[in-house]
Design an enzyme around this catalytic site. Structure first.
Site, PDB file in Angstrom:
ATOM      1  N   LYS A   1       0.839  -1.193   0.000  1.00  0.00           N
ATOM      2  CA  LYS A   1       0.000   0.000   0.000  1.00  0.00           C
ATOM      3  C   LYS A   1       0.880   1.252   0.000  1.00  0.00           C
ATOM      4  O   LYS A   1       2.012   1.208   0.475  1.00  0.00           O
ATOM      5  CB  LYS A   1      -0.853   0.026   1.278  1.00  0.00           C
ATOM      6  CG  LYS A   1      -1.987  -0.981   1.306  1.00  0.00           C
ATOM      7  CD  LYS A   1      -2.816  -0.813   2.557  1.00  0.00           C
ATOM      8  CE  LYS A   1      -3.934  -1.839   2.632  1.00  0.00           C
ATOM      9  NZ  LYS A   1      -4.936  -1.700   1.571  1.00  0.00           N
TER      10      LYS A   1
ATOM     11  N   ARG B   1     -10.219 -11.556   2.197  1.00  0.00           N
ATOM     12  CA  ARG B   1     -11.070 -12.618   1.663  1.00  0.00           C
ATOM     13  C   ARG B   1     -10.398 -13.978   1.765  1.00  0.00           C
ATOM     14  O   ARG B   1     -11.073 -15.003   1.905  1.00  0.00           O
ATOM     15  CB  ARG B   1     -11.466 -12.276   0.216  1.00  0.00           C
ATOM     16  CG  ARG B   1     -10.289 -12.105  -0.708  1.00  0.00           C
ATOM     17  CD  ARG B   1     -10.661 -11.408  -2.007  1.00  0.00           C
ATOM     18  NE  ARG B   1     -10.752  -9.955  -1.869  1.00  0.00           N
ATOM     19  CZ  ARG B   1     -11.101  -9.124  -2.847  1.00  0.00           C
ATOM     20  NH1 ARG B   1     -11.411  -9.604  -4.045  1.00  0.00           N
ATOM     21  NH2 ARG B   1     -11.151  -7.818  -2.639  1.00  0.00           N
TER      22      ARG B   1
HETATM   23  N1  BES Z   1      -8.176  -3.709   4.322  1.00  0.00           N
HETATM   24  C1  BES Z   1      -8.280  -3.370   2.971  1.00  0.00           C
HETATM   25  C2  BES Z   1      -9.565  -2.604   2.646  1.00  0.00           C
HETATM   26  C3  BES Z   1      -9.631  -1.228   3.228  1.00  0.00           C
HETATM   27  C4  BES Z   1      -9.035  -0.172   2.580  1.00  0.00           C
HETATM   28  C5  BES Z   1     -10.316  -0.990   4.389  1.00  0.00           C
HETATM   29  C6  BES Z   1      -9.104   1.100   3.119  1.00  0.00           C
HETATM   30  C7  BES Z   1     -10.392   0.271   4.922  1.00  0.00           C
HETATM   31  C8  BES Z   1      -9.783   1.320   4.285  1.00  0.00           C
HETATM   32  C9  BES Z   1      -8.259  -4.612   2.103  1.00  0.00           C
HETATM   33  O1  BES Z   1      -7.472  -5.636   2.572  1.00  0.00           O
HETATM   34  C10 BES Z   1      -7.699  -4.213   0.781  1.00  0.00           C
HETATM   35  O2  BES Z   1      -6.576  -3.822   0.748  1.00  0.00           O
HETATM   36  N2  BES Z   1      -8.514  -4.299  -0.262  1.00  0.00           N
HETATM   37  C11 BES Z   1      -8.109  -3.905  -1.552  1.00  0.00           C
HETATM   38  C12 BES Z   1      -8.635  -4.909  -2.541  1.00  0.00           C
HETATM   39  C13 BES Z   1      -8.086  -4.722  -3.912  1.00  0.00           C
HETATM   40  C14 BES Z   1      -6.629  -5.111  -3.945  1.00  0.00           C
HETATM   41  C15 BES Z   1      -8.886  -5.577  -4.858  1.00  0.00           C
HETATM   42  C16 BES Z   1      -8.680  -2.524  -1.819  1.00  0.00           C
HETATM   43  O3  BES Z   1      -9.833  -2.270  -1.428  1.00  0.00           O
HETATM   44  O4  BES Z   1      -7.991  -1.694  -2.366  1.00  0.00           O
HETATM   45 MN    MN Z   2      -5.456  -5.438   1.993  1.00  0.00          MN
END
Ligand code: BES
Ligand code: MN
Ligand code: ZN
Length: 505
Positions: free
Chosen positions: A280, A354
């Protein structure tokens, strides 16, 4: 802060809050006090431009010489017809803010029956107290110095009502729920160096066994043996070993047959989400300490159920991992075998929630044969784009289950919106070399494709709902009944759902 319910009498010390309904109509207590004060309340109200008795509006008046109390607060209760349990809770939070913000130490709220409203006087008093208590939450264990204006001033908050005995009884149950919410907020607020899978599992064992919940923990070795390839793939980059924590609460011992099978609550517990190799951006990454929010809601709800001695059988299962980058971390393109036997091509290591849930969900169904499964997860950023922080999204393989959850949600004010699942989303998960990919090919409908992924790990005869709480778990600004930070969103709606669905039948 101590909350109590007392006989309907003006206090001898501290400050007093009296209600004014919309259009300046005084409650009986306000009328009585105004008389005692020779019309000073009416005068103060007229002098405060803009005060109309709207919900949450207020006039703070220093009590005149010779009076017993320090301040008199005239508080707007709005239209009696609109005063519901949810509104009373919110109003309680506003009362807390108002009197604590004015640095008052000891306050009595005069509660009168709100003629024309659907809420009883006892409930009104109890829910006002509940809202105030919820709003009083602080997470300050790491502050070695406290600024004067950040301190909690209010020490004693009483509600004076003719139905004080009834109010006390109702409040006792609400306060059990409040304790659950606070536990959830505490867990969410902890930094990831303190709360990691191992320490988290220990804390749950300790705090939930204390209220009579059976807690068992699977460690890495046991999960390897069972074949939790999806969860373990996420965990492998961290030196902190993963855990699966199971909590069992049997509040309905006389149940037979179908009614005996538990409801299962499953939570995503990623104690920190760096994204893994699909890392990230650093700005805002600290927020990913609350990527265990779903699991925190499960723990807090279990706690609340046990504390209020709910007549229901409920199990909680949380998958705890840390999603780290390291030379041992899972790579994009890796193929893992989930506990269900299905294989997954991990295209993006940041879609880890997931993967954790896939194994936790399958294990839950195999082990507990639940009558229904509800999972909670801070699963997708796309959920925040879709619904913001107003609503959490609920996806389900049974429309009536989702609808019920939505209905209950508006009652307690933790709002849920019914989101779609379906073939079209599922198709986007097809992989060339495995049974599925962990992300879809496009960027659109990210929350729906994530739900479609989870759906592949739900048995057809199991009613299931997935609640994506990414937008509501953490609040950057203070709300009516929560300071900024971890909200505990989910505990109250699940508690109410369990009450309506399983205890009233
Ligand atoms: N924990 C994150 C989702 C999230 C992002 C929650 C910001 C709260 C605030 C999750 O694990 C994630 O990173 N999801 C990705 C999925 C993507 C790679 C398909 C996302 O939402 O960017
Ligand atoms: Mn994530
Ligand atoms: Zn995550």
């Amino acid at each position: 802060m101590q909350i109590s319910f007392t006989k309907h009498k003006l206090p001898k010390t501290g400050s007093v809050v009296v209600a004014c309904f919309e259009d300046g109509k005084f409650s009986d207590s306000a009328k009585a006090l105004d008389k005692e004060l020779k019309g000073a309340l009416k005068k103060a109200m007229t002098a405060s431009a803009g005060f109309k008795g709207k919900r949450g509006q207020r006039v703070v008046i220093p009590a005149p010489m010779g009076m017993d109390y320090a301040f008199v607060v005239l508080l707007g209760f709005g239209k009696p017809g609109e005063l519901t349990h949810k509104e009373a809770t919110d109003l309680g939070g506003k009362i807390y803010d108002c009197v604590n913000g004015a640095a008052l130490k000891e306050v009595t709220v005069m509660v009168d029956a709100a003629k024309g409203s659907s809420i009883s006087e006892a409930d009104l008093a109890a829910y006002l107290g509940h809202g105030a208590a919820l709003k009083s939450y602080r997470f300050d264990i790491y502050k070695t110095k406290q600024k004067e204006d950040a301190k909690a001033h209010l020490a004693k908050l009483s509600f004076a009502t003719a139905s004080d005995d009834k109010a006390k009884k109702t409040y006792k149950v609400l306060d059990a729920v409040r304790e659950g919410v606070f536990l959830t907020r505490d867990l969410i607020s902890e930094p990831a160096n303190v709360l990691h899978p191992e320490s988290y599992a220990k804390r749950v064992s300790k705090e939930l066994s204390a209220v009579g919940i059976k807690v068992s923990v699977l460690d890495e070795k046991q999960m390897k043996k069972l074949g939790f390839g999806a969860l373990l793939g996420v965990a492998q980059g961290s030196e902190k070993k993963p855990r699966l924590v199971c909590m069992e609460y049997n509040g309905n011992t006389s149940a037979k047959g179908e009614a005996k099978r538990p409801l299962a609550l499953v939570g995503k517990g990623v104690t920190f989400d760096t994204g893994g190799v699909s890392i990230k951006p650093s700005a805002g990454m600290e927020e990913m300490k609350w990527d265990m929010g779903g699991s925190g809601v499960v723990v807090g709800t279990m706690y609340a159920l046990a504390k209020r001695k709910a007549k229901a059988n409920v199990v909680g299962i949380i998958g705890l991992v840390e999603n780290m980058v390291s030379e041992r971390a899972q790579r994009p393109g890796d193929v893992v075998k989930s506990y269900s036997g299905q294989t997954v091509e991990v295209i993006n290591t940041d879609a880890e929630g997931r993967l954790v849930l896939a194994d936790a969900l399958w294990y839950t169904q195999e082990k507990y044969k639940p009558r229904a499964v509800i999972d909670l997860a801070t699963l997708t950023g796309a959920m925040i784009i879709a619904l913001g922080s107003e609503y959490a999204g609920v996806f389900s393989n049974r429309d009536d289950l989702a609808e019920k959850l939505c209905r209950v949600s508006s009652k307690v004010g933790e709002l849920l919106w019914h989101m779609p699942i379906g073939e079209g989303y599922d198709k986007q998960l097809e992989s060339e070399i495995a049974d599925m990919r962990n992300i879809s090919r496009g960027r659109e409908a990210g929350s729906c494709t994530a739900a479609a992924f989870l759906h592949r790990f739900i048995k057809e005869d199991v009613p299931w709902a997935h609640i994506d709480i990414a937008g509501v778990t953490w609040s950057k600004k203070a709300g009516d009944i929560a300071p900024k930070g971890g909200t505990g969103f989910g505990v109250r709606v699940l508690n109410e759902f369990i009450l309506e669905e399983y205890e009233k039948k």
